[in-house]
Motif scaffolding. Structure first.
Motif, PDB file in Angstrom:
ATOM      1  N   ALA A  36      -1.876   4.381   8.398  1.00 46.33           N
ATOM      2  CA  ALA A  36      -0.825   3.397   8.667  1.00 46.33           C
ATOM      3  C   ALA A  36      -0.922   2.874  10.101  1.00 46.33           C
ATOM      4  O   ALA A  36      -0.780   1.672  10.346  1.00 46.33           O
ATOM      5  N   VAL A  52       5.399   3.039   8.981  1.00 49.58           N
ATOM      6  CA  VAL A  52       5.533   2.706   7.566  1.00 49.58           C
ATOM      7  C   VAL A  52       6.927   2.153   7.280  1.00 49.58           C
ATOM      8  O   VAL A  52       7.869   2.397   8.029  1.00 49.58           O
ATOM      9  N   ILE A 106       0.856  -1.189   0.000  1.00 49.44           N
ATOM     10  CA  ILE A 106       0.000   0.000   0.000  1.00 49.44           C
ATOM     11  C   ILE A 106       0.888   1.234   0.000  1.00 49.44           C
ATOM     12  O   ILE A 106       1.826   1.326   0.790  1.00 49.44           O
ATOM     13  N   THR A 107       0.590   2.176  -0.911  1.00 51.54           N
ATOM     14  CA  THR A 107       1.227   3.495  -0.856  1.00 51.54           C
ATOM     15  C   THR A 107       0.199   4.471  -0.316  1.00 51.54           C
ATOM     16  O   THR A 107      -0.963   4.444  -0.720  1.00 51.54           O
ATOM     17  N   LEU A 108       0.621   5.308   0.615  1.00 49.55           N
ATOM     18  CA  LEU A 108      -0.266   6.253   1.288  1.00 49.55           C
ATOM     19  C   LEU A 108       0.254   7.669   1.141  1.00 49.55           C
ATOM     20  O   LEU A 108       1.415   7.947   1.478  1.00 49.55           O
ATOM     21  N   LEU A 129       4.022  -0.913   3.791  1.00 44.36           N
ATOM     22  CA  LEU A 129       3.426   0.408   3.612  1.00 44.36           C
ATOM     23  C   LEU A 129       4.493   1.416   3.234  1.00 44.36           C
ATOM     24  O   LEU A 129       5.556   1.464   3.847  1.00 44.36           O
TER      25      LEU A 129
END
Length: 142
Positions: free
Chosen positions: A61, A96, A46-48, A75
Motif C-alpha cells: 500500500a 489504506v 485493490i484488496t491486500l 485500497l
C-alpha cells in the motif's frame, strides 16, 4: 478489481464472491506480484492481505501510494491482525482506505468493494474518511 493474498483458498473465496456480484477479478499472490500487475490491469479497487511473503500488504500500500499513477486507487487491507484496524487511513497502515477483518462474511466484502468503487472519482481516493468493516475477532494462529 485486484485481489492480493498469499492464500489460494482466500483468493478463490474472494474472487468467487465478487464475480457472483458481477465484478471482474484478477488475483495476485503477494505484494510484489501486485506491483508487477497493477499498471497492466488498471484495477478499480485493490484488496491486500496484511501478511504475505516477499512484500506484505502495508508495504505494498505504501508503494502504491508513493506512485503518482496508483496514488488514488482505493485500497482495502484484509487481515486477521485486528491491531492494524486502528491504523487504517491516511498516515497509518500504508494509507489504506478500509480494513476488513478475517474471518469476514462475503456480504461484508461485497459491500466494502462497492463503497470503495463508488467513492472513487475526480482523482480523489474515496471520501477521505477511512472505515473499518467486519467483526472484531482475535487473530487466528496458523
Amino acid at each position: 478489481m485486484l485481489v492480493v493474498d498469499d492464500s489460494k483458498v482466500i483468493r478463490q473465496l474472494i474472487r468467487v464472491n465478487l464475480e457472483l456480484e458481477g465484478f471482474e477479478v484478477v488475483t495476485a499472490v503477494d505484494g510484489a506480484d501486485c506491483l508487477e500487475m497493477v499498471h497492466r490491469i488498471q484495477p478499480d479497487v485493490i484488496t491486500l492481505d496484511a501478511v504475505m511473503p516477499r512484500l506484505d500488504g502495508v508495504r505494498t500500500a505504501e508503494r502504491l501510494r508513493a506512485d503518482p499513477r496508483t496514488r488514488h486507487l482505493p485500497l482495502a487491507l484484509v487481515s486477521a491482525c485486528t491491531e492494524l484496524k486502528g491504523g487504517v487511513g491516511a498516515g497509518g497502515a500504508g494509507g489504506v482506505d478500509a480494513f476488513l477483518a478475517k474471518p469476514f462474511e462475503p456480504a461484508e466484502l461485497v459491500r466494502l468493494v462497492r463503497r470503495l468503487m463508488h467513492g472513487r472519482g475526480g482523482g480523489e481516493s474515496g471520501s477521505g474518511a477511512s472505515e473499518a468493516v467486519g467483526p472484531v475477532s482475535e487473530p487466528v494462529e496458523p
